[in-house]
Every structure is written in C-alpha cells, then in structure tokens.
Scaffold this active site. Structure first.
Site, PDB file in Angstrom:
ATOM      1  N   CYS A  63      13.324  37.749  56.662  1.00 42.30           N
ATOM      2  CA  CYS A  63      12.460  38.592  57.503  1.00 42.30           C
ATOM      3  C   CYS A  63      13.048  38.727  58.897  1.00 42.30           C
ATOM      4  CB  CYS A  63      11.056  37.986  57.552  1.00 42.30           C
ATOM      5  SG  CYS A  63       9.955  38.829  58.682  1.00 42.30           S
ATOM      6  N   HIS A 106     -14.145  58.322  67.020  1.00 38.81           N
ATOM      7  CA  HIS A 106     -13.610  59.679  66.974  1.00 38.81           C
ATOM      8  C   HIS A 106     -12.692  59.877  68.172  1.00 38.81           C
ATOM      9  CE1 HIS A 106     -13.280  63.982  66.567  1.00 38.81           C
ATOM     10  NE2 HIS A 106     -13.538  64.077  67.862  1.00 38.81           N
ATOM     11  N   SER A 164      13.427  52.524  45.775  1.00 37.86           N
ATOM     12  CA  SER A 164      12.202  51.793  46.061  1.00 37.86           C
ATOM     13  C   SER A 164      12.174  51.449  47.551  1.00 37.86           C
ATOM     14  CB  SER A 164      12.107  50.562  45.161  1.00 37.86           C
ATOM     15  OG  SER A 164      10.768  50.106  45.146  1.00 37.86           O
ATOM     16  N   GLY A 168      15.528  50.894  49.717  1.00 41.49           N
ATOM     17  CA  GLY A 168      16.360  52.097  49.687  1.00 41.49           C
ATOM     18  C   GLY A 168      15.751  53.248  50.469  1.00 41.49           C
TER      19      GLY A 168
HETATM   20  C1  FAD Z   1      15.570  45.058  54.048  1.00 42.15           C
HETATM   21  C2  FAD Z   1      14.298  44.302  53.855  1.00 42.15           C
HETATM   22  C3  FAD Z   1      13.157  44.713  54.508  1.00 42.15           C
HETATM   23  C4  FAD Z   1      11.977  44.009  54.346  1.00 42.15           C
HETATM   24  N1  FAD Z   1      10.856  44.463  54.985  1.00 42.15           N
HETATM   25  C5  FAD Z   1       9.692  43.795  54.809  1.00 42.15           C
HETATM   26  C6  FAD Z   1       8.520  44.220  55.482  1.00 42.15           C
HETATM   27  O1  FAD Z   1       8.526  45.193  56.236  1.00 42.15           O
HETATM   28  N2  FAD Z   1       7.372  43.519  55.288  1.00 42.15           N
HETATM   29  C7  FAD Z   1       7.330  42.405  54.469  1.00 42.15           C
HETATM   30  O2  FAD Z   1       6.271  41.803  54.333  1.00 42.15           O
HETATM   31  N3  FAD Z   1       8.428  41.997  53.813  1.00 42.15           N
HETATM   32  C8  FAD Z   1       9.606  42.650  53.974  1.00 42.15           C
HETATM   33  N4  FAD Z   1      10.723  42.201  53.334  1.00 42.15           N
HETATM   34  C9  FAD Z   1      10.625  41.015  52.463  1.00 42.15           C
HETATM   35  C10 FAD Z   1      10.617  39.729  53.301  1.00 42.15           C
HETATM   36  O3  FAD Z   1      11.718  39.713  54.168  1.00 42.15           O
HETATM   37  C11 FAD Z   1      10.676  38.528  52.368  1.00 42.15           C
HETATM   38  O4  FAD Z   1       9.646  38.646  51.424  1.00 42.15           O
HETATM   39  C12 FAD Z   1      10.466  37.237  53.131  1.00 42.15           C
HETATM   40  O5  FAD Z   1      11.445  37.066  54.121  1.00 42.15           O
HETATM   41  C13 FAD Z   1      10.544  36.077  52.144  1.00 42.15           C
HETATM   42  O6  FAD Z   1      10.503  34.906  52.818  1.00 42.15           O
HETATM   43  P1  FAD Z   1      10.790  33.538  52.097  1.00 42.15           P
HETATM   44  O7  FAD Z   1      10.013  32.566  52.893  1.00 42.15           O
HETATM   45  O8  FAD Z   1      10.557  33.571  50.659  1.00 42.15           O
HETATM   46  O9  FAD Z   1      12.374  33.276  52.244  1.00 42.15           O
HETATM   47  P2  FAD Z   1      13.483  33.846  53.166  1.00 42.15           P
HETATM   48  O10 FAD Z   1      12.947  34.434  54.404  1.00 42.15           O
HETATM   49  O11 FAD Z   1      14.365  34.692  52.345  1.00 42.15           O
HETATM   50  O12 FAD Z   1      14.262  32.530  53.588  1.00 42.15           O
HETATM   51  C14 FAD Z   1      14.936  31.705  52.678  1.00 42.15           C
HETATM   52  C15 FAD Z   1      15.951  30.877  53.448  1.00 42.15           C
HETATM   53  O13 FAD Z   1      16.483  29.894  52.579  1.00 42.15           O
HETATM   54  C16 FAD Z   1      17.857  29.726  52.869  1.00 42.15           C
HETATM   55  N5  FAD Z   1      18.486  29.132  51.676  1.00 42.15           N
HETATM   56  C17 FAD Z   1      18.641  29.693  50.454  1.00 42.15           C
HETATM   57  N6  FAD Z   1      19.202  28.824  49.604  1.00 42.15           N
HETATM   58  C18 FAD Z   1      19.412  27.680  50.308  1.00 42.15           C
HETATM   59  C19 FAD Z   1      19.976  26.420  49.991  1.00 42.15           C
HETATM   60  N7  FAD Z   1      20.402  26.145  48.756  1.00 42.15           N
HETATM   61  N8  FAD Z   1      20.081  25.488  50.954  1.00 42.15           N
HETATM   62  C20 FAD Z   1      19.636  25.752  52.228  1.00 42.15           C
HETATM   63  N9  FAD Z   1      19.099  26.915  52.587  1.00 42.15           N
HETATM   64  C21 FAD Z   1      18.970  27.866  51.630  1.00 42.15           C
HETATM   65  C22 FAD Z   1      18.324  31.142  53.169  1.00 42.15           C
HETATM   66  O14 FAD Z   1      19.516  31.115  53.921  1.00 42.15           O
HETATM   67  C23 FAD Z   1      17.137  31.679  53.947  1.00 42.15           C
HETATM   68  O15 FAD Z   1      17.305  31.486  55.330  1.00 42.15           O
HETATM   69  C24 FAD Z   1      11.936  42.859  53.509  1.00 42.15           C
HETATM   70  C25 FAD Z   1      13.091  42.428  52.854  1.00 42.15           C
HETATM   71  C26 FAD Z   1      14.258  43.138  53.026  1.00 42.15           C
HETATM   72  C27 FAD Z   1      15.496  42.651  52.328  1.00 42.15           C
END
Ligand code: FAD
Length: 455
Positions: free
Chosen positions: A40, A435, A175, A178
């Site tokens: 994020c 309004h 989607s 994109g």
């Molecule tokens: C282009 C794009 C736009 C988006 N826009 C939106 C939006 O507008 N609104 C919305 O709600 N969502 C949006 N999302 C989705 C949102 O970003 C994700 O759903 C959210 O960040 C998921 O968070 P998370 O906590 O699951 O993990 P993440 O934020 O993905 O964090 C996981 C972390 O784990 C770390 N990691 C992975 N494997 C390991 C390991 N083995 N050891 C140590 N560290 C590790 C990674 O480096 C990462 O920093 C978007 C996603 C993308 C790709």
C-alpha cells in the site's frame, strides 16, 4: 535461537499496527525483506493515488474551455516531477513507520527474508528466532504468466519508477490495477491499449457497470481489446509486438504492463517445513479469526485470501488484536465487501452485485439513477456514470450498491454504514441530505425501486 513473545513476518497493512499493539504485551520481532509499509505504502494505494491526482490536474488543464476557463495550450505531464512528488509522499509514510519502530524498545526489526525452520522457528539471514505466537503478513505480488518472461515487462512496482512517459503503453488485464494505470498514463499523454481476455472489463462487477466503465475509458481514447484468448508477445529492440488470437490483431507498443492478478508471497516462506495448511494457489487457510490450523499461528492480510485491500488487511489486524485480548467481537464473516475503483470518475462498491444477489436466491429490488440526472454532477460538469441500489425485497435492507460517478468512492460509505447497522433502506430514503450534493439524490433513487428477473 532468540526468543520473542511475538513474531510478525511482513510489515504490511496488518503487520505494522499489530506490532505496535502487541508491543504493549511483550517483545515483538518484526521481519521485513523490503521497504517498511508493504504494498500500500510503497507500490500500491499511496503512489497510485498520488499519480491519479496528477493525472486529474492534467485532465483539468485540458478541459477548462467547457467550464468557461481559458487555459493556454501547452499543459504537459512531467513524469520526473510527478514521480518525485510521489516519492516524497511514500518516503514520508515509510520514515514515519521507521521512526515509530526505532523509538519502541519492545520491537526488534529484522531486515531480510524470513522462512520457517519448523512451526515456531523462523530464520532470517543468519538469525534464528522463535515465538509461541506468529503472524504471517507477507502480502501478494503481481502474477507473471510464463509466456511474458522473455520480454521486458513492467509490473505495478516498475511502472512507478519510470521517469519518461511511455509512448505506447500496452496493458494486459482489464481489472482494477490495469484500468487505474491505463487512465492515468493516457491522461499524462501516453497512447494506451488495454488487452482483456474476457468480453468485458472488471468481470466481477455487473455488466452495466463494466459497460459504463469501458465507455468512460474509450471516450478518453483508451483502446480496449476484448476477448484476447491467446496473447503472443515478442520484442524487437524496444518495440513490443502483441499478437492477439493468432494474429487476429497486432499491436505495437513501447512498454508492456502486466496486470493479470496477484499471487500470495507465501512461496518463499518454506511452509513445507511446517504443518501450516494452504491452498493450491498458496493462500494460507484461516478461520474467522485469521487463525491457521496451528495453534498460535495467524495469517493476516492478502496472504490469507480473504481480502485484497488495505482496509481488509487492516481489519484482519483488528480481528486478531481483539482475539488476542480475549474479545471475539470482530470476525471475517461479518465483513461487508467494499472497495473503490479509482478511475475518474471513481466506482464505489459495497455488498453484492445484482448477479451475486440473484444467484444467491434473493428477491431483489433495484433503484437506479444516471449521473446526468443529478444536479450537482451537472453543475460540476461531471455527468458520467450512474448509481444503483440493490435491495432485499423481503427485509428492505440493502444487499449492495454502487456509485460510479463523481464522488462515488466517498458517497458509498453512507450505504455501507446502513448495511452494518442492518437497517432498512427506508432510513436513507426518508432522511434529509445536504443540497446540492450527489448523495441527496440517493433518496430520490430509492423512491422508485423496480423488481428484476433472475439474470
Ligand atoms: C497498484 C496497486 C494499487 C492498489 N490500490 C489499492 C487501493 O486503492 N485501495 C486498497 O484498499 N487497496 C489497494 N491495493 C491493494 C493493497 O495495496 C493491498 O491489499 C495491501 O497492501 C495488502 O496489505 P498486506 O498487509 O496484506 O501486505 P503488504 O502490504 O503487501 O505487505 C507485505 C510485506 O511483507 C513483506 N514480505 C513478504 N514476504 C516476506 C518474507 N518472507 N520475509 C519478510 N518480509 C516479507 C513484503 O516485502 C511486504 O512489505 C493496491 C495494490 C496495488 C498493487
């Protein structure tokens, strides 16, 4: 083997707040292999929404005339500056997290990729650590189908590092990701072609929503190729050649963005060294409280497959936090689906689509209003889209709704609140709203509900 009370793998949208919360109860090891803050902050919501704001300014500067504003010709998107603005925002968020972690003596930050040695033992570089409670928050990444591995492609990560505008950006996948990148780069000045394997965009939406979104994008001269069942990509120097359906259609571009879906980052965790259960796509199996099948091990955020948004990941944190504090008030199954598609105008969606509701056997009533029949939208000169309410004919409660139009991403929350309160739509219908706003026409829409037949 160093012992901690809690280990969190990944500093995503659930992991970071959880680290601070758990640090009030004991010692926490937080492991991050890349930038703090996860998708994020670094290459998801924050940077894309910053780019979308720049794209909107660009659009405004080219559409002054219709609002009576004479803006001298010559507006130009400077991607280097747009990126620099985004980098400042991202850096600010990242550094904020870094600072808070370093000033918390209960949290130890490990930099590196974590993997399991056994159920409760984790290795990171040369460190080995253990805890009785472990939280997996590793997120997801862009899927790269193998047929694209021999050409230069971009993902959501690389495209945000470009400093020169692509001449012709070809996007595979129609989607959320994109479409947002497609519209923003078109507005910056690139030629954009979106290639979609299905016969409509964002197929999880109802057809009328998909069609209206396609129309909005096509009106901005974004080319969309539907039904691309077979995509063959080759590269000649910097030129990307895409052949669709056995050369039915050939498209030549300068850049290729892959936006065909996301896969969980669980493959590097060496889950085979544990008894943690996961499905064939790599999503970790969890119950209603984000618990895996192994006592004390939780999976939160995108990697559990129960959500793919920042707000669902943050909600997983809330669920787990309450569970650990001994309160089980929150659970995944109580969550109402809601999300935005941040094209301009945006789509705000909550609950079920018409197709989902009818498939589940609900008898539904539909309210609909086009944005060109909304006074405030007309005044703003932004009349694209429509809003739609899906009501359960038996209970009079909202099953779902969408607002595709100006302010749709904010307006939808009014309906979300009513759905959480489990109250009938008549409350919204009979309330008085400011309004002139787009929201004030929702009651009018709700005064004229029509039954529909099963789709
Ligand atoms: C282009 C794009 C736009 C988006 N826009 C939106 C939006 O507008 N609104 C919305 O709600 N969502 C949006 N999302 C989705 C949102 O970003 C994700 O759903 C959210 O960040 C998921 O968070 P998370 O906590 O699951 O993990 P993440 O934020 O993905 O964090 C996981 C972390 O784990 C770390 N990691 C992975 N494997 C390991 C390991 N083995 N050891 C140590 N560290 C590790 C990674 O480096 C990462 O920093 C978007 C996603 C993308 C790709």
């Amino acid at each position: 083997m160093k012992k901690f009370d809690f280990i969190i793998i990944g500093s995503g949208q659930a992991g970071v707040p959880l680290a601070f919360s758990l640090s009030k109860k004991g010692t926490v090891a937080l492991i991050e292999k890349s930038f703090l803050g996860g998708t994020c902050v670094n290459n998801g919501c924050v940077p894309t929404k910053a780019y979308l704001a720049s794209a909107r300014r660009m659009w405004d500067s080219l559409h002054g005339e219709e609002m009576g504003i004479e803006i001298p010709a010559g507006a130009k998107a400077n991607l280097e500056k747009i990126k620099a603005r985004k980098d400042t925002l991202v850096k600010g968020s990242r550094e904020g997290i870094e600072k808070s972690i370093s000033s918390n003596d209960k949290i130890t930050l490990f930099r590196g990729e974590a993997h399991f040695i056994s159920n409760y033992e984790i290795a990171i570089n040369d460190d080995k650590i253990t805890a009785k409670q472990i939280f997996i928050n590793v997120g997801a990444r862009a899927i790269i189908p193998k047929e694209f591995s021999k050409v230069d492609y971009l993902t959501n990560v690389d495209i945000l590092e470009l400093t020169k505008l692509p001449e012709h950006l070809i996007i595979i996948g129609g989607s959320y990701i994109g479409l947002e990148f497609g519209q923003m780069f078109k507005r910056f000045g690139s030629k954009v072609t979106i290639i979609e394997s299905g016969d409509r965009l964002i197929s999880k939406e109802d057809e009328n929503v998909s069609d209206a979104i396609a129309e909005i994008l096509q009106e901005e001269n974004i080319a969309i190729e539907f039904n691309a069942k077979e995509i063959n990509v080759t590269q000649d120097g910097t030129e990307i050649l895409v052949k669709i359906n056995g050369a039915d259609k050939e498209i030549t571009g300068t850049h290729l963005l892959l936006a065909v879906g996301r896969a969980p980052n669980t493959d590097t965790l060496q889950l085979e060294n544990t008894s943690i259960m996961y499905d064939e796509e790599g999503y970790i199996t969890v119950d209603d409280y984000c618990k895996t099948n192994i006592a004390g091990i939780f999976a939160i955020g995108d990697c559990n497959g129960k959500g793919a948004f920042t707000h669902t990941s943050y909600n997983d944190f809330q669920i787990v936090e309450e569970y650990i504090l001994g309160d089980k008030k929150r659970k995944i199954s109580d969550r109402i689906t809601t999300y935005g598609l941040f094209i301009d105008p945006p789509l705000g969606r909550v609950g079920m689509t018409k197709a989902e509701a009818t498939e589940k056997g609900f008898s539904i009533l539909i309210g609909q209003r086009p944005m060109d029949k909304v006074g405030r939208a007309k005044e703003k000169g932004e009349t694209k889209g429509f809003m739609e309410a899906i009501i359960d004919a038996k209970t009079n409660q909202f099953l779902g709704a969408c607002v595709l139009g100006v302010g749709g991403d904010e307006i939808i929350s009014g309906i979300t609140n009513l759905m959480y309160a489990k109250q009938p739509y008549t409350i919204f219908r009979d309330a008085i709203h400011i309004h002139p706003t787009v929201s004030e026409l929702i009651p009018t829409m709700l005064e004229d509900l029509q039954p529909t037949t099963k789709e």
